[in-house]
Design a protein around this motif. Sequence first.
Motif, PDB file in Angstrom:
ATOM      1  N   MET A  26       0.960  -1.212  -0.118  1.00 46.11           N
ATOM      2  CA  MET A  26      -0.027  -0.114  -0.024  1.00 46.11           C
ATOM      3  C   MET A  26       0.870   1.114  -0.004  1.00 46.11           C
ATOM      4  O   MET A  26       1.787   1.346   0.987  1.00 46.11           O
ATOM      5  CB  MET A  26      -0.828   0.022   1.176  1.00 46.11           C
ATOM      6  CG  MET A  26      -1.937  -0.899   1.117  1.00 46.11           C
ATOM      7  SD  MET A  26      -3.009  -1.118   2.689  1.00 46.11           S
ATOM      8  CE  MET A  26      -1.703  -1.902   3.757  1.00 46.11           C
ATOM      9  N   THR A  27       0.709   2.061  -0.721  1.00 43.07           N
ATOM     10  CA  THR A  27       1.403   3.200  -0.985  1.00 43.07           C
ATOM     11  C   THR A  27       1.224   4.290  -0.102  1.00 43.07           C
ATOM     12  O   THR A  27       0.103   4.439   0.274  1.00 43.07           O
ATOM     13  CB  THR A  27       1.372   3.794  -2.414  1.00 43.07           C
ATOM     14  OG1 THR A  27       1.920   3.026  -3.553  1.00 43.07           O
ATOM     15  CG2 THR A  27       1.998   5.105  -2.568  1.00 43.07           C
TER      16      THR A  27
ATOM     17  N   THR B 148       6.033  -4.874   0.643  1.00 44.18           N
ATOM     18  CA  THR B 148       6.158  -3.361   0.918  1.00 44.18           C
ATOM     19  C   THR B 148       5.522  -2.666  -0.036  1.00 44.18           C
ATOM     20  O   THR B 148       5.363  -3.204  -1.123  1.00 44.18           O
ATOM     21  CB  THR B 148       7.764  -3.060   0.819  1.00 44.18           C
ATOM     22  OG1 THR B 148       8.195  -2.829  -0.521  1.00 44.18           O
ATOM     23  CG2 THR B 148       8.753  -3.597   1.882  1.00 44.18           C
ATOM     24  N   GLU B 149       5.200  -1.478   0.368  1.00 43.17           N
ATOM     25  CA  GLU B 149       4.734  -0.432  -0.736  1.00 43.17           C
ATOM     26  C   GLU B 149       5.637  -0.465  -1.896  1.00 43.17           C
ATOM     27  O   GLU B 149       6.582  -0.851  -1.845  1.00 43.17           O
ATOM     28  CB  GLU B 149       4.733   0.804  -0.040  1.00 43.17           C
ATOM     29  CG  GLU B 149       6.174   1.433   0.133  1.00 43.17           C
ATOM     30  CD  GLU B 149       5.951   2.270   1.246  1.00 43.17           C
ATOM     31  OE1 GLU B 149       5.780   3.598   1.162  1.00 43.17           O
ATOM     32  OE2 GLU B 149       6.214   2.072   2.524  1.00 43.17           O
ATOM     33  N   GLY B 150       4.961  -0.092  -3.031  1.00 42.41           N
ATOM     34  CA  GLY B 150       5.574  -0.029  -4.262  1.00 42.41           C
ATOM     35  C   GLY B 150       6.855   0.581  -4.221  1.00 42.41           C
ATOM     36  O   GLY B 150       6.855   1.773  -3.492  1.00 42.41           O
TER      37      GLY B 150
ATOM     38  N   ARG C 274       8.161  11.229  -2.754  1.00 38.61           N
ATOM     39  CA  ARG C 274       7.957  10.746  -1.494  1.00 38.61           C
ATOM     40  C   ARG C 274       7.706   9.248  -1.175  1.00 38.61           C
ATOM     41  O   ARG C 274       7.494   8.598  -0.481  1.00 38.61           O
ATOM     42  CB  ARG C 274       6.795  11.639  -0.763  1.00 38.61           C
ATOM     43  CG  ARG C 274       6.959  13.059  -0.519  1.00 38.61           C
ATOM     44  CD  ARG C 274       5.924  13.772   0.367  1.00 38.61           C
ATOM     45  NE  ARG C 274       5.683  12.891   1.491  1.00 38.61           N
ATOM     46  CZ  ARG C 274       6.276  13.374   2.588  1.00 38.61           C
ATOM     47  NH1 ARG C 274       7.472  14.152   2.767  1.00 38.61           N
ATOM     48  NH2 ARG C 274       6.167  12.806   3.859  1.00 38.61           N
ATOM     49  N   VAL C 275       7.677   8.760  -2.378  1.00 39.54           N
ATOM     50  CA  VAL C 275       7.481   7.428  -2.661  1.00 39.54           C
ATOM     51  C   VAL C 275       8.898   6.546  -2.426  1.00 39.54           C
ATOM     52  O   VAL C 275       9.844   7.219  -3.344  1.00 39.54           O
ATOM     53  CB  VAL C 275       6.662   6.951  -4.150  1.00 39.54           C
ATOM     54  CG1 VAL C 275       7.062   5.474  -4.248  1.00 39.54           C
ATOM     55  CG2 VAL C 275       5.487   7.074  -3.976  1.00 39.54           C
TER      56      VAL C 275
ATOM     57  N   VAL D 110      -3.314   5.029  -0.489  1.00 42.33           N
ATOM     58  CA  VAL D 110      -3.904   4.554  -1.975  1.00 42.33           C
ATOM     59  C   VAL D 110      -3.496   3.011  -2.051  1.00 42.33           C
ATOM     60  O   VAL D 110      -1.975   2.777  -1.708  1.00 42.33           O
ATOM     61  CB  VAL D 110      -3.133   5.530  -3.032  1.00 42.33           C
ATOM     62  CG1 VAL D 110      -3.334   4.881  -4.316  1.00 42.33           C
ATOM     63  CG2 VAL D 110      -3.613   6.781  -2.829  1.00 42.33           C
ATOM     64  N   LEU D 111      -4.273   2.243  -2.352  1.00 43.20           N
ATOM     65  CA  LEU D 111      -3.643   1.093  -2.582  1.00 43.20           C
ATOM     66  C   LEU D 111      -2.827   0.593  -4.096  1.00 43.20           C
ATOM     67  O   LEU D 111      -3.435   1.151  -5.133  1.00 43.20           O
ATOM     68  CB  LEU D 111      -4.967  -0.116  -2.359  1.00 43.20           C
ATOM     69  CG  LEU D 111      -5.653  -0.309  -1.201  1.00 43.20           C
ATOM     70  CD1 LEU D 111      -7.145  -0.754  -1.321  1.00 43.20           C
ATOM     71  CD2 LEU D 111      -4.727  -1.058  -0.379  1.00 43.20           C
ATOM     72  N   HIS D 112      -1.938  -0.049  -3.868  1.00 47.88           N
ATOM     73  CA  HIS D 112      -1.360  -0.528  -5.178  1.00 47.88           C
ATOM     74  C   HIS D 112      -0.828  -2.096  -4.982  1.00 47.88           C
ATOM     75  O   HIS D 112      -0.587  -2.574  -3.971  1.00 47.88           O
ATOM     76  CB  HIS D 112       0.091   0.375  -5.310  1.00 47.88           C
ATOM     77  CG  HIS D 112      -0.481   1.587  -5.885  1.00 47.88           C
ATOM     78  ND1 HIS D 112      -1.116   1.901  -6.905  1.00 47.88           N
ATOM     79  CD2 HIS D 112      -0.034   2.896  -5.446  1.00 47.88           C
ATOM     80  CE1 HIS D 112      -1.436   3.185  -7.141  1.00 47.88           C
ATOM     81  NE2 HIS D 112      -0.546   3.998  -6.196  1.00 47.88           N
TER      82      HIS D 112
END
Length: 372
Positions: free
Chosen positions: A33-34, A64-66, A79-80, A370-372
């Motif tokens: 999840m981002t 992990t998040e993308g 920030r990602v 935000v879901l990824h």
Amino acid sequence: MTDSPSARARNTLGRPFSLGGLTLRNRVVMAPMTRQFSPGGVPGPDVAEYYARRAAAEVGLIVTEGTYVDHPSAGTSDRVPRFHGEDALAGWEKVADAVHRAGGAVMPQLWHVGMVRAAGAPPFPDAPRTGPSGIPLEGTETGRAMTRADIDDVVAAFAAGAAAAEARGFDGVEIHGAHGYLVDQFLWSHTNRRTDAYGGDPASRVRFAAEIVAACREAVSPHFPISFRTSQWKAGHYQARLAETPDELEAVLTPLAEAGVDVFHCSTRRYWLPEFEGSDLNLAGWAKKLTGRPTITVGSVGLDNEFFAAFQGADGGVTDIEALLERLERDEFDLVAVGRSLLGDPEWAAKVLSGRFGDLRPFDAAGLAVLH
């Protein structure tokens, strides 16, 4: 079934599972999840704490998040987190260490957004929007169709990320091939209009993804697990389908399995919906049946509404997981990824595995990532 609900959850979700050379302590996976909590693309101590908290509460595997691969057009936010550069990799190594100390396993998800990138966006404002044919998922702002050199560069970037994951102590790696991002843009005929070896029929459209998988497999040890996240739906195109029939799905997934995928992470809106007429199997069930590979199911687990409702500000009430356990008991799929439920309640896994269903906290849309 005569087991109590708590015993049933423990006996079903609590079973260990082997994935390549990795043995997971249970069947619960944290879905990626981002969050955009990594300024400059570098995960800090708060990121390590975030994942370790869920591992300490008995999540078996964290995806992990993308994280952006090392390609200028890969991202659209500063920030990602990225999965390249000494500063970012040092931060990720601390994340892996923290999760391991808490008793969990962890994989980074490697990501390239492709045509979803906004023109002029960080972290590399001058980088072009690129995709298989330069066609956006929606809108009219076109980008640049990738050349063969571009394709080779991106394949190499994913392989470098996989090698870095193993070198930094992670337990596997996931390739983001879903939701309308770059890898999925090659798979989808709407965004892939190429006339070379990477476009046309499904066997050609899957070539890019298969080359990424094969390069990652070559870059890591034979027993280092590779996960591939796939979906039919795309961001903004929720009725999109890569495959209308099981045969069409097999044409996409079999080359990926042959290239080295160990597990398919199958993203759906609602895990309980059948994927094709004439069968109750969901996407993860079909992927397992067609490829023989283990699968992860995901989609509104433990909640009474689908995750798209959260985009509109709706909370998600807690619901039972009886249907999920029934499917897991009959081996329709092997692992269960949980997203919003783990955002709303970091101890979701521990509570479910110990039968404390009444203590579960509902998801609060105000805390949505935000879901990824």
